[in-house]
Scaffold this active site. Structure first.
Site, mmCIF file in Angstrom:
data_model
loop_
_atom_site.group_PDB
_atom_site.id
_atom_site.type_symbol
_atom_site.label_atom_id
_atom_site.label_comp_id
_atom_site.label_asym_id
_atom_site.label_seq_id
_atom_site.Cartn_x
_atom_site.Cartn_y
_atom_site.Cartn_z
ATOM 1 C CG ASP A 201 42.806 -3.888 6.669
ATOM 2 O OD1 ASP A 201 41.950 -4.208 5.829
ATOM 3 O OD2 ASP A 201 42.637 -3.984 7.902
ATOM 4 C CD GLU A 264 39.438 -1.472 3.730
ATOM 5 O OE1 GLU A 264 38.429 -2.178 3.632
ATOM 6 O OE2 GLU A 264 40.137 -1.458 4.765
HETATM 7 O O1 TEU Z 1 37.781 -3.824 6.153
HETATM 8 C C1 TEU Z 1 37.508 -2.605 6.768
HETATM 9 C C2 TEU Z 1 36.124 -2.332 7.007
HETATM 10 O O2 TEU Z 1 35.804 -1.211 7.302
HETATM 11 C C3 TEU Z 1 35.165 -3.448 6.917
HETATM 12 O O3 TEU Z 1 34.881 -3.818 8.213
HETATM 13 C C4 TEU Z 1 33.935 -3.020 6.219
HETATM 14 O O4 TEU Z 1 33.424 -1.885 6.813
HETATM 15 C C5 TEU Z 1 32.927 -4.108 6.319
HETATM 16 O O5 TEU Z 1 33.497 -5.286 5.874
HETATM 17 C C6 TEU Z 1 31.669 -3.839 5.534
HETATM 18 O O6 TEU Z 1 31.827 -3.025 4.476
HETATM 19 C C7 TEU Z 1 39.084 -4.300 6.249
HETATM 20 C C8 TEU Z 1 39.187 -5.629 5.549
HETATM 21 O O7 TEU Z 1 38.923 -5.437 4.182
HETATM 22 C C9 TEU Z 1 38.261 -6.590 6.207
HETATM 23 O O8 TEU Z 1 38.207 -7.811 5.550
HETATM 24 C C10 TEU Z 1 38.748 -6.775 7.620
HETATM 25 O O9 TEU Z 1 37.858 -7.604 8.326
HETATM 26 C C11 TEU Z 1 38.887 -5.454 8.358
HETATM 27 O O10 TEU Z 1 39.519 -4.442 7.583
HETATM 28 C C12 TEU Z 1 39.734 -5.623 9.586
HETATM 29 O O11 TEU Z 1 41.071 -5.790 9.235
#
Ligand code: TEU
Ligand code: CA
Length: 534
Positions: A201, A264
């Site tokens: 993440d 990610e």
């Molecule tokens: O997402 C990372 C992130 O950057 C997201 O906030 C994204 O920018 C946003 O959803 C719109 O695109 C990760 C996870 O995938 C997400 O579900 C989590 O909420 C976030 O990290 C925090 O851990």
């Protein structure tokens, strides 16, 4: 063709565990539910299942706020249920990839309880604590991804702690070697249990500017934008020293055989590809989200595919993602017709594809009113369309009550169309989107050129995207008509003729011979095997 790894040949499928299959009638999916559906995943043809977080969590961000990295939240099951899942998945030659959330913990994690207890606590430095600015306000201008400042004041100790996401998600201090060692042990814990790899993440967040300088304003910020867009995150993310941290993670991954490290990363292509590592000691697969943000036109897609393919470093392996639990559903982004073409694109591009559960049956965003929202982002910044609940609704298995997802009350509503759009119905219809996905996946398996061949852009002819996949054994042409009108004059490469392997239009005859020019119906995509004209 060089020997390829499973994560290069294979297809990843993301399961959002809350919404896949419930087995104890609490309306929330669980590990036994995933296990119960493994045969479906085998029939679909995917190779690896990435499961969003299943660890003990207060669920402020639905599991992305981890309170214990080495356990299973009772909502999802327990370690025994997890072991059963691994065992039954492996018996079916499916890999299991977990979601590793190293940037932040839950504020309910015992580490944070200790850290906030006092400035002298040995774990104080495990998190990011700073003195207030001279005016008593936050230490700098960094914003939370979920709205408001990224700093929360702790009156007891007189300092602020940093949280890139919710204030219930304090960021760990990755400059602290004890934090790094503890997190490395977490990876070992799961790999020893048989886990085949991790999706990490927000990996580009792990290091922040050592001096905590302000982020610069974003000239493109405008009305309707979320707070996080006010500033460019040039000091709070994507720091040069993050790569050494990732190389250490990779070192731990490499202690075990055949495991994969996926990162990610939401960054432009030139920054994204640095996450392979200068000497490929970084992530095996830095997630490529280009297709998620692309405007869906042939010239634009041709350009971004070429840019990405050229930017992937020598020896690095490309990958493509069509959807995930943070983004509007592909069928809602581009429409049901073009979702078929998108499926063909995802499964014919050079690089490992990642699918999102339900996209294979064309699940759409399910409208959720702000007052019914679960997603904290929607609650914090309501009405801007930021909420992520619409793409997290329960999997539509069949036409029975609650689509076969639960006998209880589902935590999010089912799509209105689930009695007609579901797995059971589409398994019976070869012409369905699910039927197409299964054929595409089978074709990708039977024609190694589709996972291992080179990519050659031919052109964007009007709104038709044309490219070649080539290997010593085979040459395949992919032509995707993104327009709602027929296209008649797609030339085949000189000196070749073709045989149609698959069309998104199920009534197009297989093995149809094409010479000279290819004709495409509106929104039709075809895969054509090319041979020299004799
Ligand atoms: O997402 C990372 C992130 O950057 C997201 O906030 C994204 O920018 C946003 O959803 C719109 O695109 C990760 C996870 O995938 C997400 O579900 C989590 O909420 C976030 O990290 C925090 O851990
Ligand atoms: Ca359950």
């Amino acid at each position: 063709m060089a020997q390829t790894q499973w994560w290069q040949r294979g297809i990843f499928y993301q399961v959002y565990p809350r919404s896949f299959q419930d087995t104890n009638d609490d309306g929330i999916g669980d590990l036994d539910g995933i296990r119960a559906r493994l045969d479906y995943l085998v029939a679909l043809g995917i190779d690896a299942v990435w499961i969003s977080p299943i660890f003990p969590s207060p669920m402020a961000d639905f599991g992305y706020d981890v309170a214990d990295y080495c356990g299973i939240d009772p909502m999802f099951g327990d370690l025994e249920a997890f072991d059963r899942l691994i065992e039954e998945a492996h018996a079916r030659r499916l890999k299991i990839v977990l979601d590793f959330v190293p940037n932040h913990t839950s504020d309910q994690h015992s580490w944070f309880a200790e850290s906030r207890a006092s400035r002298e606590n040995p774990r104080r430095d495990w998190y990011i604590w700073r003195d207030p600015a001279p005016d008593g306000g936050p230490p700098n201008n960094w914003m939370s991804n979920f709205g408001g400042p990224a700093w929360t004041y702790d009156p007891a100790s007189g300092q602020y702690y940093y949280h890139a996401f919710l204030n219930q998600q304090p960021d760990l201090n990755w400059r602290n070697p004890q934090v790094r060692a503890a997190m490395h042990d977490v990876l070992r814990f799961w790999m020893a249990r048989g886990v085949d790899g991790f999706r990490v993440d927000v990996i580009w967040h792990l290091m922040k500017d050592a001096d905590f300088r302000d982020n610069p304003p974003n000239p493109e910020y405008g009305p309707g934008d979320p707070d996080i867009r006010r500033f460019l995150q040039t000091r709070s993310t994507d720091q040069p020293d993050v790569h050494a941290i990732i190389a250490e993670l990779r070192g731990v991954i490499d202690e075990y055989e055949d495991r994969v490290l996926i990162g990610e990363i939401y960054l432009p292509i030139d920054r994204l590809v640095t996450y392979y590592g200068e000497n490929l000691e970084g992530a095996h697969l830095p997630f490529n989200f280009q297709l998620i943000h692309a405007s869906w036109s042939a010239p634009r897609l041709a350009e971004l595919i070429a840019d990405y393919d050229a930017a992937v470093p020598e020896g690095g392996w490309p990958n493509w993602v069509l959807g995930n639990h943070d983004q509007p559903r592909i069928a809602s982004r581009i429409g049901a017709r073009r979702a078929r073409v998108a499926a063909m694109l995802l499964l014919t591009l050079r690089g490992t594809p990642t699918m999102y559960y339900g996209d294979e049956i064309g699940m759409e965003n399910v409208p959720i009113a702000t007052e019914d929202a679960h997603d904290p982002w929607e609650k914090n910044e309501p009405g801007l369309g930021l909420g992520r609940d619409p793409e997290r609704t329960p999997m539509q298995w069949d036409a029975s009550p609650n689509a076969g997802f639960t006998n209880g009350r589902p935590w999010l509503p089912l799509a209105a169309d689930f009695t007609t759009r579901n797995v059971a119905v589409q398994l019976e219809q070869p012409a369905s989107l699910l039927g197409l996905y299964r054929e595409l996946i089978a074709l990708r398996r039977d024609h190694p050129v589709l996972h291992a061949g080179t990519y050659r852009k031919i052109t964007a002819l009007g709104d038709v995207l044309v490219f070649l996949r080539e290997s010593a054994e085979e040459c395949v042409l992919v032509a995707l008509n993104l327009a709602g009108t027929a296209q008649d004059d797609i030339p085949l490469p000189p000196g070749t003729y073709g045989r149609v392997l698959l069309s998104t239009e199920s009534d197009r005859p297989r093995q149809e011979r094409v010479e000279g020019h290819l004709s495409l119906r509106p929104n039709e995509g075809v895969i054509v095997s090319l041979d020299a004209r004799g």
